[in-house]
Design a protein around this motif. Structure first.
Motif, PDB file in Angstrom:
ATOM      1  N   THR A 291       0.830  -1.190   0.000  1.00 10.29           N
ATOM      2  CA  THR A 291       0.000   0.000   0.000  1.00 10.29           C
ATOM      3  C   THR A 291       0.871   1.250   0.000  1.00 10.29           C
TER       4      THR A 291
ATOM      5  N   TYR B 283       4.278  -1.483   3.225  1.00 12.39           N
ATOM      6  CA  TYR B 283       3.763  -0.124   3.382  1.00 12.39           C
ATOM      7  C   TYR B 283       4.950   0.828   3.420  1.00 12.39           C
TER       8      TYR B 283
ATOM      9  N   VAL C 112      -6.746  -2.005   5.334  1.00  7.66           N
ATOM     10  CA  VAL C 112      -6.402  -3.400   5.054  1.00  7.66           C
ATOM     11  C   VAL C 112      -6.841  -4.276   6.227  1.00  7.66           C
ATOM     12  N   ASP C 113      -7.530  -5.357   5.926  1.00  4.63           N
ATOM     13  CA  ASP C 113      -7.847  -6.354   6.949  1.00  4.63           C
ATOM     14  C   ASP C 113      -6.577  -7.174   7.177  1.00  4.63           C
ATOM     15  N   THR C 114      -5.755  -6.708   8.106  1.00  2.00           N
ATOM     16  CA  THR C 114      -4.432  -7.305   8.288  1.00  2.00           C
ATOM     17  C   THR C 114      -4.498  -8.747   8.774  1.00  2.00           C
ATOM     18  N   GLU C 115      -5.496  -9.065   9.592  1.00  3.31           N
ATOM     19  CA  GLU C 115      -5.617 -10.437  10.085  1.00  3.31           C
ATOM     20  C   GLU C 115      -5.931 -11.386   8.942  1.00  3.31           C
TER      21      GLU C 115
ATOM     22  N   VAL D 278      -5.246 -10.862   5.714  1.00  4.07           N
ATOM     23  CA  VAL D 278      -4.056 -10.935   4.866  1.00  4.07           C
ATOM     24  C   VAL D 278      -3.025 -11.877   5.469  1.00  4.07           C
ATOM     25  N   LYS D 279      -2.871 -11.801   6.772  1.00  6.95           N
ATOM     26  CA  LYS D 279      -1.920 -12.677   7.463  1.00  6.95           C
ATOM     27  C   LYS D 279      -2.329 -14.134   7.338  1.00  6.95           C
TER      28      LYS D 279
ATOM     29  N   LEU E 152       2.627  -7.941   3.481  1.00 13.16           N
ATOM     30  CA  LEU E 152       2.012  -6.628   3.293  1.00 13.16           C
ATOM     31  C   LEU E 152       3.092  -5.560   3.413  1.00 13.16           C
TER      32      LEU E 152
ATOM     33  N   TYR F 174      -2.348   1.661   7.386  1.00 15.02           N
ATOM     34  CA  TYR F 174      -2.919   0.515   6.677  1.00 15.02           C
ATOM     35  C   TYR F 174      -4.245   0.088   7.312  1.00 15.02           C
ATOM     36  N   ASP F 175      -4.993   1.080   7.808  1.00 14.07           N
ATOM     37  CA  ASP F 175      -6.290   0.767   8.412  1.00 14.07           C
ATOM     38  C   ASP F 175      -7.324   0.362   7.370  1.00 14.07           C
TER      39      ASP F 175
END
Length: 249
Positions: A77, A99, A85-88, A90-91, A97, A82-83
């Motif tokens: 991104t 940035y 992005v659903d980081t959980e 993606v992980k 990810l 990176y709010d």
């Protein structure tokens, strides 16, 4: 052998765009608009992509990852935050990810100081008077206030928060306070800053600068309850995410 596909959701700044155009080892597919990509175009683009370069306006969620190429290898991104992005998620998908931390630290800190000075010196009012031809010297109109012997409060003491303090300290603040998830003693000592609870900062600070990231904890952090704790003369500058402040309150 086909080249991997990189999908880019917006035109980049000139220098970055030039480097992107020079790539030969990947096939670049890009929305060449300077505006946010249409959601349907984003979903179509990621369907055949091996890598995705997105922007803050592009929500990376279950819908997008379900539409994505099963062989998608990486998401980056073009932002510090990176709010979006659903980081959980993606992980869990095992996707790296990327940035851009620190790239806007100085620019954001500079802008914070700019807005603080404009508010304290009522610069917008003065500019309107000049543009409307209502000029004229007055000892009682548009005087504003200065920061000498005032208290500075920083909400979020990361890179941007500390850079903001470095720029504002020479204006003569007698006290510098900050709040963060944990005290940062070494960094605070260098800036002569004191870690305090948020309610104390809100009650005592004359200038409050919001420099924290947007999280579930900071969303709507500034609302009618927190505003009620502040001095009636306090100035609040938010150069973080807009959702940290409840606009309706």
């Amino acid at each position: 052998m086909s080249r991997p596909v990189l999908f880019v959701t917006r035109e980049l700044p000139p220098q970055a765009q030039k480097r992107l155009d020079a790539l030969v080892d990947v096939e670049v597919r890009q929305s060449k608009s300077t505006k946010a990509i249409i959601r349907s175009d984003l979903l179509d683009g990621v369907a055949t992509a091996d890598g995705l370069l997105c922007m803050l306006s592009d929500k990376i969620d279950e819908e997008l990852l379900s539409a994505a190429n099963p062989l998608l290898k990486v998401i980056s991104t073009c932002s510090v935050g990176y709010d979006h992005v659903d980081t959980e998620l993606v992980k869990r998908r095992g996707l790296p990810l990327g940035y851009t931390p620190d790239v806007l630290t100085d620019a954001t800190a500079d802008t914070t100081v700019l807005l603080a000075l404009m508010a304290s010196r009522r610069a917008k009012e003065a500019l309107c008077i000049v543009h409307e031809g209502r000029g004229g010297f007055s000892l009682s109109t548009g005087l504003g206030t200065q920061f000498t012997n005032k208290t500075l409060g920083i909400v979020g003491f990361g890179r941007i928060g500390r850079a903001t303090v470095e720029r504002l300290a020479p204006f003569g603040f007698s006290k510098i306070m900050y709040t963060s998830r944990r005290p940062l003693h070494d960094e605070a000592r260098k800036l002569n800053a004191q870690h305090v609870p948020l309610p104390q900062l809100l009650a005592e600070a004359d200038l409050i600068c919001i420099c924290c990231p947007l999280t579930s904890e900071t969303t709507n952090m500034f609302n009618k309850d927190t505003f009620s704790l502040m001095k009636s003369t306090a100035i609040v500058v938010n150069t973080a995410r807009g959702a940290i402040v409840n606009q309706d309150d």
